[in-house]
Design a protein around this motif. Structure first.
Motif, mmCIF file in Angstrom:
data_model
loop_
_atom_site.group_PDB
_atom_site.id
_atom_site.type_symbol
_atom_site.label_atom_id
_atom_site.label_comp_id
_atom_site.label_asym_id
_atom_site.label_seq_id
_atom_site.Cartn_x
_atom_site.Cartn_y
_atom_site.Cartn_z
ATOM 1 N N THR A 101 0.871 -1.194 0.000
ATOM 2 C CA THR A 101 0.000 0.000 0.000
ATOM 3 C C THR A 101 0.884 1.211 0.000
ATOM 4 N N PRO A 102 0.333 2.403 -0.320
ATOM 5 C CA PRO A 102 1.141 3.636 -0.346
ATOM 6 C C PRO A 102 1.725 3.974 1.004
ATOM 7 N N THR A 103 1.080 3.590 2.048
ATOM 8 C CA THR A 103 1.580 3.952 3.387
ATOM 9 C C THR A 103 2.787 3.133 3.778
ATOM 10 N N ASP A 104 2.983 2.026 3.088
ATOM 11 C CA ASP A 104 4.158 1.212 3.400
ATOM 12 C C ASP A 104 5.399 1.641 2.614
ATOM 13 N N ALA A 105 5.279 2.618 1.704
ATOM 14 C CA ALA A 105 6.440 3.050 0.899
ATOM 15 C C ALA A 105 7.442 3.799 1.746
ATOM 16 N N HIS A 106 8.687 3.913 1.252
ATOM 17 C CA HIS A 106 9.797 4.607 1.963
ATOM 18 C C HIS A 106 9.542 6.096 1.971
ATOM 19 N N THR A 107 9.581 6.760 3.132
ATOM 20 C CA THR A 107 9.352 8.198 3.226
ATOM 21 C C THR A 107 10.395 8.804 4.135
ATOM 22 N N PHE A 108 10.512 10.175 4.117
ATOM 23 C CA PHE A 108 11.449 10.901 5.012
ATOM 24 C C PHE A 108 10.744 11.451 6.243
ATOM 25 N N ASN A 109 9.594 10.958 6.451
ATOM 26 C CA ASN A 109 8.832 11.483 7.577
ATOM 27 C C ASN A 109 8.784 10.497 8.732
ATOM 28 N N ASN A 110 9.492 9.413 8.609
ATOM 29 C CA ASN A 110 9.444 8.468 9.720
ATOM 30 C C ASN A 110 10.437 8.856 10.815
ATOM 31 N N SER A 111 10.310 8.186 11.938
ATOM 32 C CA SER A 111 11.124 8.540 13.126
ATOM 33 C C SER A 111 12.604 8.240 12.949
ATOM 34 N N ALA A 112 12.921 7.204 12.192
ATOM 35 C CA ALA A 112 14.344 6.847 11.999
ATOM 36 C C ALA A 112 15.091 7.945 11.282
ATOM 37 N N HIS A 113 14.463 8.569 10.343
ATOM 38 C CA HIS A 113 15.115 9.656 9.607
ATOM 39 C C HIS A 113 15.424 10.830 10.510
ATOM 40 N N HIS A 114 14.549 11.188 11.376
ATOM 41 C CA HIS A 114 14.797 12.324 12.303
ATOM 42 C C HIS A 114 15.928 12.024 13.268
ATOM 43 N N SER A 115 16.066 10.788 13.683
ATOM 44 C CA SER A 115 17.161 10.423 14.617
ATOM 45 C C SER A 115 18.529 10.576 13.934
ATOM 46 N N ALA A 116 18.575 10.151 12.678
ATOM 47 C CA ALA A 116 19.841 10.282 11.944
ATOM 48 C C ALA A 116 20.232 11.743 11.760
ATOM 49 N N GLN A 117 19.216 12.580 11.487
ATOM 50 C CA GLN A 117 19.491 14.015 11.319
ATOM 51 C C GLN A 117 20.012 14.610 12.613
ATOM 52 N N ASN A 118 19.422 14.199 13.685
ATOM 53 C CA ASN A 118 19.856 14.732 14.997
ATOM 54 C C ASN A 118 21.288 14.306 15.323
ATOM 55 N N ALA A 119 21.598 13.027 14.994
ATOM 56 C CA ALA A 119 22.960 12.522 15.280
ATOM 57 C C ALA A 119 24.004 13.251 14.434
ATOM 58 N N LYS A 120 23.586 13.490 13.177
ATOM 59 C CA LYS A 120 24.514 14.198 12.297
ATOM 60 C C LYS A 120 24.761 15.621 12.779
ATOM 61 N N ALA A 121 23.736 16.260 13.197
ATOM 62 C CA ALA A 121 23.880 17.638 13.705
ATOM 63 C C ALA A 121 24.744 17.674 14.944
ATOM 64 N N LEU A 122 24.535 16.676 15.796
ATOM 65 C CA LEU A 122 25.331 16.619 17.023
ATOM 66 C C LEU A 122 26.823 16.423 16.701
ATOM 67 N N CYS A 123 27.077 15.543 15.734
ATOM 68 C CA CYS A 123 28.483 15.304 15.337
ATOM 69 C C CYS A 123 29.118 16.564 14.767
ATOM 70 N N LEU A 124 28.368 17.283 13.940
ATOM 71 C CA LEU A 124 28.905 18.515 13.361
ATOM 72 C C LEU A 124 29.202 19.544 14.438
ATOM 73 N N THR A 125 28.305 19.602 15.411
ATOM 74 C CA THR A 125 28.506 20.564 16.514
ATOM 75 C C THR A 125 29.785 20.245 17.290
ATOM 76 N N ARG A 126 29.918 18.941 17.592
ATOM 77 C CA ARG A 126 31.100 18.537 18.367
ATOM 78 C C ARG A 126 32.385 18.693 17.543
ATOM 79 N N LEU A 127 32.292 18.393 16.227
ATOM 80 C CA LEU A 127 33.469 18.566 15.372
ATOM 81 C C LEU A 127 33.897 20.025 15.308
ATOM 82 N N THR A 128 32.906 20.890 15.218
ATOM 83 C CA THR A 128 33.209 22.331 15.214
ATOM 84 C C THR A 128 33.880 22.753 16.510
ATOM 85 N N ALA A 129 33.365 22.201 17.614
ATOM 86 C CA ALA A 129 33.945 22.535 18.930
ATOM 87 C C ALA A 129 35.404 22.073 19.015
ATOM 88 N N ILE A 130 35.633 20.842 18.487
ATOM 89 C CA ILE A 130 37.011 20.317 18.513
ATOM 90 C C ILE A 130 37.939 21.179 17.661
#
Length: 517
Positions: free
Chosen positions: A4-33
Motif C-alpha cells: 500500500t502507499p503507506t508502506d512506501a519509503h518516506t522521510f517522515n518516519n522517526s528513523a530519519h529524524h534520529s539520523a538528522q539529529n545525530a549528524k547535527a550533534l556530530c557537526l557541533t562537536r566537530l566544530t567545537a574540537i
C-alpha cells in the motif's frame, strides 16, 4: 503481497529524524574540537613566544652577570692597584718595559688612565728604549729623549747609522746599551763608536753586534772602547777567527759566536782571547760552525798529575756552550776548566751534513740495497761532554746543569737505540753540589742513573717507560732525600710504548711533585 502507499519509503518516519539529529550533534562537536584545536595552536604559539622571550632574557641576565663579575674583578684589581704606592707601581712598569726593544708600549700605558699617565711621565726609565724599527720612530724619538732624562738610553738600531735621528747622537753620553747590525762601510761603525774621544760613552754597559766582524775592525773597536767606553761590561758579537783578537778588559759577560771560514780554529788563540778579559763571570760560546780545534797543552805544573793541566777561569760563575757533534772540538774542551762555575748549560747538535757530499761515510748494504748513511752523533756528543768534565776537573760549586742532545736524524735511523744510562751519573761525580737538572734529548731513554736532586726537568724526551722514574722516587725515599725534592717536570715528553706504562703511574708516586705539560 501488494504494498500500500503507506508502506512506501518516506522521510517522515522517526528513523530519519534520529539520523538528522545525530549528524547535527556530530557537526557541533566537530566544530567545537576544531575551535579547541585552533585555540590550542594559538596558545602554543604564545607559549613559544614567551619561551623565546625568556631565553633572550636569560641570555641578557647571564651577560649582565658576566659584566658584573668583570666589573667586580676590575674593582678588586683597582682597589689592589689603589693600595700600591706610585713608586711600587712604577717599578712594576719598569720591570715589564725592560724586556721591550722600544718605548712604544709606554705610550699605550700612559693612555690607560690619569694615574698611569702621571706615573709614566714621572718614571724616566719607561721612556729609555729607542728603536729605529718602529713605524713612528722619527716621531716618538724626541719625546722619548726628553722624557727619559736623566736615565740611560737603550738603542735598538736597524743599522749602525744613528743619523736616523740626529738628537740620539747628541745624547750619546747617556747611552747604556746598543744593539745593531754590522754592515756597510767601516766608517759607519766608528760614526757610532768614536775612536779617540776620552770617555765619550761613559755609561755604555752593553753592546750587541750582529753579523760577523773582521779581525782588524773588531780589534779597532775594542781599542776605541778602552778609551771611550771604559765601563763596558757585556759584549755580544761574532767573529770568523780568534786569531790576534782581544777583548775589552772590563768585560764581565761575553756572548761569542765563532764562524770560521775553513771550519778549523786554533785552541791557543781561543784561550788567549778569553784570557784577555780577566774579569769574565759569564761566558756563552756558540761553536756550532767549528769542526776542529788544534791541540794546545797548557804549561806543565809540577803539582798536577800528568795530563791534568788546564786553563782555568776561576772568576766565571755561569757557562753556556753550544756546539755540533764534532770530535775535532775535544782538544779545546779538554783544557778548558771553570772550577767555580755555579751554572752550566751544554747544547750538542747533530752535524751539518751535505747529502750531496762524497765525504759522508755510508754503510754498504750486503744484500745489494741502497747504502745507508753512517751516523754516530751521539757517540761524538758524549765524548765531547766527557772532555768538558774530564778526569781531574772538579766543579764543587755547580748547582744547576742544563744538558741538551739534539740528534733527530740519528733517532730516525735507529729509533730503538738507547742513551747510555750513566751519562748524568758520570757528570755528577765531578759536581757534588748538583741540585737542578734540565735534560733534553732526542735519543730514546730506557733509564737514567741520577744523583739526589732538588729539581728534575725532562724536555722533549722519548722514554721507553716510566719504571726508572718510579725507581728514582724509591731511591729518594731510601736516601731520605724525598723531603728536599721539589718537582719533576715533564715538558713535551712521550712514551715509546704506552701499553707498558702511562703517565698516571707517576702521579701515584710523585703526587703534587709532578708537572706534566
Amino acid at each position: 503481497m501488494v504494498l500500500t502507499p503507506t508502506d512506501a519509503h518516506t522521510f517522515n518516519n522517526s528513523a530519519h529524524h534520529s539520523a538528522q539529529n545525530a549528524k547535527a550533534l556530530c557537526l557541533t562537536r566537530l566544530t567545537a574540537i576544531e575551535d579547541l584545536t585552533q585555540a590550542l595552536q594559538t596558545t602554543r604559539t604564545a607559549i613559544e613566544g614567551v619561551a623565546r622571550a625568556l631565553n633572550t632574557s636569560l641570555s641578557d641576565v647571564q651577560a649582565a652577570i658576566h659584566e658584573i663579575e668583570d666589573e667586580r674583578a676590575r674593582v678588586v684589581r683597582a682597589r689592589g692597584l689603589a693600595r700600591l704606592p706610585d713608586e711600587v707601581l712604577g717599578l712594576v712598569f719598569v720591570a715589564v718595559m725592560d724586556d721591550c726593544d722600544s718605548s712604544e708600549s709606554t705610550f699605550a700605558l700612559s693612555a690607560v688612565c690619569r694615574r698611569f699617565r702621571a706615573i709614566a711621565l714621572s718614571t724616566s726609565r719607561l721612556w729609555s728604549h729607542i728603536s729605529s724599527y718602529t713605524h713612528f720612530a722619527r716621531l716618538t724619538t724626541n719625546i722619548c729623549l726628553e722624557r727619559s732624562q736623566p736615565s740611560g738610553l737603550h738603542l735598538n738600531l736597524r743599522k749602525m747609522d744613528v743619523k736616523f735621528h740626529p738628537a740620539v747622537w747628541q745624547h750619546r753620553r747617556r747611552w747604556e746599551s746598543i744593539s745593531t747590525f754590522v754592515e756597510g762601510e767601516e766608517s759607519q761603525i766608528f760614526d757610532l763608536f768614536p775612536v779617540n774621544e776620552q770617555d765619550a760613552l761613559p755609561r755604555l754597559r752593553s753592546v750587541t753586534l750582529y753579523n760577523t766582524l773582521d779581525t782588524l775592525v773588531a780589534n779597532k773597536l775594542v781599542k776605541s772602547w778602552s778609551i771611550s767606553a771604559r765601563n763596558l761590561r757585556h759584549l755580544n758579537f761574532s767573529i770568523s777567527s780568534p786569531s790576534q783578537h782581544i777583548l775589552p778588559a772590563s768585560l764581565t759577560r761575553l756572548e761569542l759566536r765563532l764562524y770560521p771560514e775553513d771550519t778549523s780554529l786554533s785552541s791557543r788563540d781561543t784561550i788567549s782571547l778569553l784570557q784577555s778579559a780577566p774579569l769574565l763571570e759569564d761566558i756563552k760560546l756558540d761553536l756550532r760552525g767549528v769542526e776542529y780545534f788544534t791541540r794546545y797543552n797548557p804549561p806543565r805544573c809540577r803539582s798536577q798529575p800528568k795530563g791534568r793541566n788546564f786553563f782555568s777561569f776561576s772568576r766565571v760563575k755561569k757557562v753556556a756552550l753550544s756546539f755540533s757533534a764534532e770530535y775535532g772540538l775535544i782538544p779545546l774542551f779538554k783544557v778548558l776548566h771553570f772550577p767555580n762555575a755555579e751554572q752550566f748549560a751544554i747544547s750538542v747538535d747533530e752535524k751539518d751534513r751535505d747529502p750531496e757530499s762524497e765525504m759522508d761515510p755510508y754503510y754498504d748494504d750486503e744484500y745489494g740495497g741502497k747504502p745507508e748513511r753512517e751516523i754516530d752523533d751521539i757517540g761524538a756528543g758524549l765524548n765531547l761532554v766527557d772532555a768538558i768534565f774530564f778526569e781531574g776537573k772538579e766543579y764543587p760549586l755547580l748547582t744547576t746543569l742544563s744538558l741538551r742532545f739534539h740528534f733527530p736524524e740519528e733517532y730516525d735511523c735507529e729509533p730503538d737505540f738507547c742513551l747510555d744510562e750513566s751519562v748524568i751519573e758520570d757528570i755528577a761525580d765531578h759536581c757534588p753540589s748538583l741540585q737542578h737538572l734540565t735534560f733534553e734529548c732526542t735519543v730514546l731513554i730506557e733509564r737514567l742513573n741520577l744523583p739526589s736532586l732538588s729539581n728534575l726537568t725532562l724536555v722533549g724526551c722519548t722514554l721507553k717507560d716510566t719504571k726508572w722514574l718510579v725507581d728514582y722516587e724509591d731511591e729518594l725515599q731510601e736516601n731520605e732525600a724525598w723531603s728536599s725534592f721539589g718537582i719533576l717536570r715533564l715538558l713535551g715528553c712521550k712514551l715509546a710504548d704506552r701499553q707498558r706504562s702511562t703517565w698516571d703511574t707517576l702521579r701515584s708516586f710523585y703526587g703534587s711533585k709532578l708537572e706534566l705539560f
